[in-house]
Design a protein around this motif. Structure first.
Motif, PDB file in Angstrom:
ATOM      1  N   GLU A  55      11.991  81.722  11.344  1.00 34.07           N
ATOM      2  CA  GLU A  55      12.747  82.063  10.145  1.00 34.07           C
ATOM      3  C   GLU A  55      12.947  83.564   9.951  1.00 34.07           C
ATOM      4  O   GLU A  55      13.465  83.985   8.909  1.00 34.07           O
ATOM      5  CB  GLU A  55      12.030  81.511   8.898  1.00 34.07           C
ATOM      6  CG  GLU A  55      11.748  80.023   8.920  1.00 34.07           C
ATOM      7  CD  GLU A  55      10.915  79.591   7.722  1.00 34.07           C
ATOM      8  OE1 GLU A  55      11.323  79.895   6.591  1.00 34.07           O
ATOM      9  OE2 GLU A  55       9.842  78.989   7.925  1.00 34.07           O
ATOM     10  N   SER A  85       8.871  86.581   3.748  1.00 33.21           N
ATOM     11  CA  SER A  85      10.137  86.055   3.214  1.00 33.21           C
ATOM     12  C   SER A  85      10.865  87.113   2.401  1.00 33.21           C
ATOM     13  O   SER A  85      12.083  87.317   2.552  1.00 33.21           O
ATOM     14  CB  SER A  85       9.874  84.824   2.336  1.00 33.21           C
ATOM     15  OG  SER A  85       9.342  83.763   3.091  1.00 33.21           O
ATOM     16  N   SER A 139       0.456  81.948  11.165  1.00 33.76           N
ATOM     17  CA  SER A 139       1.589  81.564  10.321  1.00 33.76           C
ATOM     18  C   SER A 139       2.654  82.652  10.303  1.00 33.76           C
ATOM     19  O   SER A 139       3.858  82.364  10.260  1.00 33.76           O
ATOM     20  CB  SER A 139       1.108  81.276   8.893  1.00 33.76           C
ATOM     21  OG  SER A 139       0.193  80.207   8.867  1.00 33.76           O
ATOM     22  N   LEU A 143       3.258  84.674   4.029  1.00 26.48           N
ATOM     23  CA  LEU A 143       4.595  84.065   4.082  1.00 26.48           C
ATOM     24  C   LEU A 143       5.468  84.569   2.933  1.00 26.48           C
ATOM     25  O   LEU A 143       6.675  84.775   3.101  1.00 26.48           O
ATOM     26  CB  LEU A 143       4.487  82.544   4.053  1.00 26.48           C
ATOM     27  CG  LEU A 143       3.796  81.908   5.270  1.00 26.48           C
ATOM     28  CD1 LEU A 143       3.701  80.401   5.098  1.00 26.48           C
ATOM     29  CD2 LEU A 143       4.552  82.249   6.562  1.00 26.48           C
ATOM     30  N   PHE A 149       6.468  82.193  11.506  1.00 23.30           N
ATOM     31  CA  PHE A 149       7.576  82.512  10.602  1.00 23.30           C
ATOM     32  C   PHE A 149       8.597  83.391  11.312  1.00 23.30           C
ATOM     33  O   PHE A 149       9.811  83.157  11.219  1.00 23.30           O
ATOM     34  CB  PHE A 149       7.047  83.210   9.351  1.00 23.30           C
ATOM     35  CG  PHE A 149       8.128  83.664   8.405  1.00 23.30           C
ATOM     36  CD1 PHE A 149       8.561  82.845   7.373  1.00 23.30           C
ATOM     37  CD2 PHE A 149       8.731  84.918   8.551  1.00 23.30           C
ATOM     38  CE1 PHE A 149       9.572  83.259   6.505  1.00 23.30           C
ATOM     39  CE2 PHE A 149       9.733  85.340   7.700  1.00 23.30           C
ATOM     40  CZ  PHE A 149      10.156  84.507   6.671  1.00 23.30           C
TER      41      PHE A 149
END
Length: 347
Positions: free
Chosen positions: A178, A115, A170, A111, A174
Motif C-alpha cells: 500500500e 498511512s 507490518s 500503520l 504496508f
C-alpha cells in the motif's frame, strides 16, 4: 514533494530518549522539526533537554499532540513534512495484563503513521525498530545477528520484543502492498547508552541508575551489545537522507558483546568513588528465573539468560559510512550524566 533548503522532518514521540537526540541533531543540521507529544504540557521539558544538549534557538521546532491509538491530528502532523522519523512505541517498562496492550498500539501506530505519510506525499519514513525485532527467540543461534535475521514470534518472548517485531514486519508489508512509492528504512538499536539530557531515558540507562544507587547488588549473567544514543541519532539521519538506505534495515550497535558485570566495571573505572555501590558479582541463572515467576519486571531479563545476542554493524558501516563510538565511551557517558541527574545538577 519538492526539495526544500531546510526540509521539515516529523519526529514522533519527541520526549523520548532517542527522539530528543534525533531532534537535537536535526536542529543542529538546519532542519525544521515538528515533533509529536501525547501531552502538550511536556513541551518545556523537551526544550530543556535540548538546551542541555546545546540547542539555543528553537525557532525551527514545533509541537503537535497525537497518540498512536488515535487517528486524530496525524494528517496535520505529517502535513508539509519531507521525512518522518517514527520513534514512538510502547516501552518495556510497562506492567501489562495482556501482551496485546503492547503489540496492538505498536502495530496500529506504525500503520497509522505510514498511512498518513503516504497520503501527505512524504518522501521517506525511518522507523525506529529494535534488536528485539532481530535476535530474540533463537535459543540455538551462534554468531552475530545481522539484518537478515528476524525474531521468532512463535517462541516464548517478551511482548515488547514481539511488538517491535510485528510492528516492523507490518511496516514492510504496508510498503509492499500500500506504500504507493513511499520509501522506508529501519534502524534497529541494541541497548542504548550515552548522554542523558533529562528525566526521560532508556531501559538500559535505568539499569545504570540502579547500579549506581546500589539497588542492584548482583546482576544477571546477560551479555548484550550496546550503542551510543548520539550514534543512533546519526544513523537515523543517514538512513533518512542516503538514497541507498531505502528499503533497508540497519543494526545500530558498537558490536561489542559485554556482560552486565563488565558494564559495572566500566562505571567503576570512569566514576571512581561515585560508583562505589555498583555490583561486584553475578546472580545464578536459576535464581533469576525463580524470581521472575513472582516479579513481572524480571521476566524479559530471565528470557535473555544464556543467549548469544551479539550483532554485526558491518552493513551500516559499509553502506552508510557510519562509525559508532565504543561501548565503554557510551556507558561512561551514561554514568556521568546519570550522576548529574541523581545529584540534581542537570540544567
Amino acid at each position: 514533494m519538492s526539495e526544500n533548503k531546510n526540509p521539515l522532518v516529523l519526529v514522533t514521540g519527541g520526549s523520548g530518549f532517542i527522539a530528543v537526540h534525533i531532534i537535537l541533531k536535526l536542529l543542529q543540521k538546519g532542519f525544521h522539526v515538528r515533533t509529536t507529544l501525547r501531552t502538550m504540557s511536556r513541551q518545556d521539558e523537551v526544550k530543556a533537554m535540548l538546551k542541555s544538549g546545546g540547542v539555543t534557538n528553537f525557532s525551527g521546532l514545533s509541537f503537535i499532540q497525537t497518540d498512536l491509538s488515535s487517528d486524530k491530528n496525524w494528517g496535520e502532523a505529517v502535513k508539509g513534512a519531507e521525512y518522518v522519523i517514527h520513534v514512538a512505541s510502547p516501552t518495556p517498562n510497562k506492567i501489562y495484563k495482556n501482551e496485546n496492550e503492547m503489540i496492538q498500539p505498536a502495530r496500529e501506530g506504525v500503520l497509522r503513521v505510514l498511512s498518513a505519510a503516504r497520503d501527505a506525499d512524504v518522501k521517506r519514513v525511518v522507523l525506529t525498530s529494535a534488536f528485539g525485532a532481530i535476535g530474540v527467540g533463537h535459543h540455538n543461534h551462534k554468531g552475530p545477528f545481522t539484518e537478515e535475521d528476524w525474531s521468532n514470534i512463535n517462541a516464548k518472548i517478551h511482548p515488547y520484543q514481539k511488538s517491535k517485531t510485528i510492528a516492523e514486519q507490518s511496516a514492510w508489508e504496508f510498503i509492499r502492498k500500500e506504500g504507493n512509492g513511499l520509501e522506508l528504512a529501519a534502524v534497529n538499536p541494541v541497548g542504548v547508552m550515552g548522554p542523558i539530557l533529562g528525566n526521560d531515558y532508556s531501559h538500559s540507562n535505568d539499569s545504570v541508575r540502579r547500579m549506581l544507587e546500589g539497588k542492584l547488588k548482583y546482576v544477571p549473567k546477560i551479555y548484550s551489545d550496546y550503542v551510543d544514543v548520539r550514534d543512533v541519532a546519526d544513523l537515523h539521519i543517514l538512513a533518512m537522507l542516503r538514497p541507498e538506505a531505502n528499503g533497508e534495515r540497519f543494526i545500530a550497535s558498537s558490536s561489542e558483546n559485554i556482560s552486565m558485570l563488565e558494564v559495572a566495571n566500566i562505571l567503576k573505572k570512569h566514576l571512581g568513588d561515585d560508583a562505589i555501590n555498583v555490583p561486584k558479582g553475578e546472580l545464578p541463572n536459576i535464581l533469576v528465573r525463580m524470581l521472575a515467576i513472582f516479579n513481572p519486571k524480571l521476566r524479559m531479563i530471565a528470557s535473555l539468560l544464556g543467549l548469544d545476542m551479539s550483532t554485526s554493524n558491518q552493513k551500516a558501516k559499509r553502506i552508510l559510512g557510519w562509525r559508532p563510538r565504543s561501548a565503554e565511551e557510551s556507558i561512561a557517558a551514561t554514568g556521568k550524566s546519570m550522576l548529574k541527574i541523581m545529584k540534581g545538577q542537570m540544567k
